[in-house]
Scaffold this motif. Structure first.
Motif, PDB file in Angstrom:
ATOM      1  N   THR A 294       0.818  -1.217   0.000  1.00  0.00           N
ATOM      2  CA  THR A 294       0.000   0.000   0.000  1.00  0.00           C
ATOM      3  C   THR A 294       0.850   1.266   0.000  1.00  0.00           C
ATOM      4  N   THR A 334      -2.024  -4.787   6.233  1.00  0.00           N
ATOM      5  CA  THR A 334      -1.059  -4.289   5.271  1.00  0.00           C
ATOM      6  C   THR A 334       0.188  -3.868   6.018  1.00  0.00           C
ATOM      7  N   ASN A 336       3.063  -0.752   6.097  1.00  0.00           N
ATOM      8  CA  ASN A 336       3.475   0.571   5.621  1.00  0.00           C
ATOM      9  C   ASN A 336       4.750   1.005   6.343  1.00  0.00           C
ATOM     10  N   ASN A 357      -1.487   5.508   4.029  1.00  0.00           N
ATOM     11  CA  ASN A 357      -2.422   5.248   5.120  1.00  0.00           C
ATOM     12  C   ASN A 357      -3.868   5.453   4.685  1.00  0.00           C
ATOM     13  N   ALA A 360      -4.803   2.360   2.763  1.00  0.00           N
ATOM     14  CA  ALA A 360      -5.062   1.237   3.664  1.00  0.00           C
ATOM     15  C   ALA A 360      -6.466   1.322   4.252  1.00  0.00           C
ATOM     16  N   VAL A 365      -8.655  -1.840   6.132  1.00  0.00           N
ATOM     17  CA  VAL A 365      -7.650  -2.590   6.881  1.00  0.00           C
ATOM     18  C   VAL A 365      -7.889  -2.437   8.384  1.00  0.00           C
ATOM     19  N   MET A 368      -2.017  -3.102  10.923  1.00  0.00           N
ATOM     20  CA  MET A 368      -0.963  -2.438  10.161  1.00  0.00           C
ATOM     21  C   MET A 368       0.405  -2.830  10.709  1.00  0.00           C
TER      22      MET A 368
END
Length: 578
Positions: A294, A334, A336, A357, A360, A365, A368
């Motif tokens: 992402t 996800t 990041n 973000n 996501a 989501v 994280m």
């Protein structure tokens, strides 16, 4: 897929070294305890760590830049949070990793686990199983299984298989789709998660499966290599795939919601349309899903069937929240952290983090993966605090609904023969995507058509694949478009039981005012000052602004008489109470 994992090795190896140091007698301070909400495992029960910007007595407050603030009442959603290699109380990362190699767990063919031996994979060293489980706190897991140096030597001998590779990290991998290899791996999963009881351990939040390939993330490089070598055909691969995820779901039973398939979504794979929807097939079998890319916020994940995300004919993205994956039971994850790491670089990390973000959250989501340094947690604390409190929320529970106003190019779908868009009418503006939205949708209609603008253009932020993005949409006073219209998700509107404000991030250029028209009347006006900067206005909405006879609340941002055009970039509806 690009090589985006190299930068993770250092962070993960550092975590493993720290753990080994603790186990060999070095003095390391115990982790600071995290406050917990109880219930379904450990969730840091911490509200906003930054003050909420309210509309104030005049009904309008304007601050410089973005405004991510939330009311003090907000708390994290259940089954949500940050996870990493190590817990970090200061950043509210509550879930650490437990990493093991298949070889360290079963160095011989005996049907028993080695609980004390150390292991290694991807340049990292792992303490023994018992030592890792003895550490405090909740954890997630990876079993590094497929690598030639991760798998037990006896497996390749007994199954009579050779490895494929090397992958982009120089590792060769066993064919996990071979029924003999898969059978031995399932035996190991059974010993670990069923017989030892880890599947039912409340500290285990989730486990990445199936344990292949690079970084134990199910990419398709090795599948393609086997197909290219003539050793794997479509029928054999799909026959294995057809039962593999059912095997895992059956094995975990009532705890199958802890399984997280690590394959990227549609349409990766070597067999054309036949394997386009295999990520969705894994989700449909009854497990969670994770993507790792992402950070490239504009690329590929517009059409993501495993997440229920689809491109509509008007270029907007919708998410089917009726799917089981969004029930709150499963993990939708996800990662990041690859902004100026993992071989990427950008001269505007704030923009890259912000857009990743937002993407996501558009995918709904709830978990994280972060690394405090590379994720820029300390540099952008207000943004990350908002994200933490937004993960896993639903239209019924979220304190806010929002629309990021933009036109962005998804270069993955530039090929006219790619994707489910054979009919040009199915996406006339392809590959341009309009907005990122969560329960607040910008609507074009006569007098309120939003227009692309060039005031804030970004191109190939992390790499060329990320395409071109035009942040902000504009009115067109000369053409008769004097405002923006937004539809509020009826579920979000129905849950509003008190005051609400609208936060509008706008480019403070030109002159004139704007206000918000609602079914209950208009707000106080926001008067532009001509600073030339991005600013955010928090605007009090009249009581009853989210009520309507048909349940479809609509808000209109309207320019005042004689106003110049307005560019707005982000609109966020906040339920201050409720």
């Amino acid at each position: 897929m690009p090589d985006r994992r190299r930068g993770r090795a250092a962070a993960r190896a550092a975590g493993a070294v720290a753990l080994l140091a603790a186990l060999t007698g070095c003095t390391i301070a115990p982790p600071e305890p995290l406050p917990t909400a109880g219930g379904d495992g450990v969730v840091p029960d911490v509200g906003p760590r930054h003050p909420f910007v309210d509309a104030g007595p005049a009904g309008v407050t304007v601050v410089d830049g973005d405004d991510w603030s939330l009311p003090d009442r907000v708390r994290p959603a259940r089954n949500s949070g940050y996870f990493s290699e190590d817990a970090d109380a200061s950043e509210l990362v509550a879930v650490r990793s437990v990493d093991l190699s298949w070889r360290q767990l079963r160095p011989t063919s005996a049907r028993e686990l080695d609980r004390t031996s150390s292991g290694s994979a991807q340049g990292m060293s792992f303490a023994g199983l018992e030592a890792q489980l003895a550490q405090p706190g909740d954890f997630w897991m990876r079993i590094f299984a497929s690598g030639e140096d991760w798998a037990p030597e006896w497996v390749a001998d007994e199954c009579g298989v050779a490895s494929y590779g090397p992958d982009y990290d120089g590792e060769r991998h066993l064919p996990i789709w071979d029924e003999c290899v898969w059978g031995h791996l399932m035996d190991t999963y059974r010993l670990l998660f069923v017989d030892l009881g880890l599947a039912s351990d409340p500290r285990l939040r989730f486990v990445y499966v199936p344990g292949a390939f690079t970084w134990a993330e199910y990419d398709y490089e090795m599948v393609q290599a086997a197909a290219d070598a003539g050793d794997l055909d479509e029928q054999s691969y799909l026959a294995w795939y057809g039962h593999a995820w059912d095997d895992l779901v059956t094995l975990f039973g009532d705890h199958a919601d802890k399984l997280v398939f690590t394959g990227e979504d549609y349409p990766w794979g070597p067999f054309g349309a036949a394997d386009d929807l295999l990520a969705k097939q894994a989700v449909d079998a009854g497990m969670g899903i994770r993507t790792g890319i992402t950070e490239l916020a504009n690329f590929h994940l517009s059409e993501a069937p495993a997440y229920g995300s689809h491109v509509e004919p008007n270029g907007h993205l919708t998410v089917d929240e009726s799917l089981p994956i969004h029930s709150g039971r499963y993990v939708v994850a996800t990662e990041n952290e690859c902004f100026t790491d993992c071989g990427y670089d950008t001269d505007d990390p704030y923009y890259a983090v912000r857009q990743a973000n937002l993407k996501a959250l558009q995918l709904r989501v709830n978990w994280m993966y972060v690394v405090p340094g590379p994720s820029y947690l300390a540099e952008y604390p207000e943004l990350w605090d908002w994200l933490r409190l937004s993960l896993g929320q639903t239209a019924d529970t979220s304190a806010d609904a929002w629309a990021a106003l933009r036109d962005a190019e998804d270069t993955f779908w530039s090929d006219p023969e790619s994707g489910p868009f054979d009919d040009p009418a199915s996406w006339p503006t392809r590959p341009w995507v309009r907005n990122l939205e969560r329960w607040l949708v910008q609507v074009d209609e006569p007098g309120s058509v939003a227009h692309r603008t060039d005031v804030d253009v970004h191109s190939g932020v992390l790499e060329a694949d990320d395409g071109e993005a035009h942040e902000g949409l504009s009115t067109d006073v000369a053409g008769g478009d004097t405002g923006f219209v937004f539809e509020v998700d009826p579920r979000f509107a129905a849950a509003a039981s008190g005051r609400a404000v609208l936060k509008v991030t706008f480019l403070d250029t030109g002159s004139g005012a704007f206000a918000i028209d609602t079914p209950a009347g208009a707000s106080a006006p926001v008067v532009r000052q001509g600073t030339g900067a991005w600013r955010t206005a928090t605007i009090a909405l009249p009581d009853g602004a989210l009520s309507s006879a048909d349940g479809a609340a609509r808000l209109r941002l309207s320019l005042g008489e004689g106003s110049d055009d307005l560019v707005a970039r982000f609109v966020r509806l906040v339920r201050v109470e409720g």
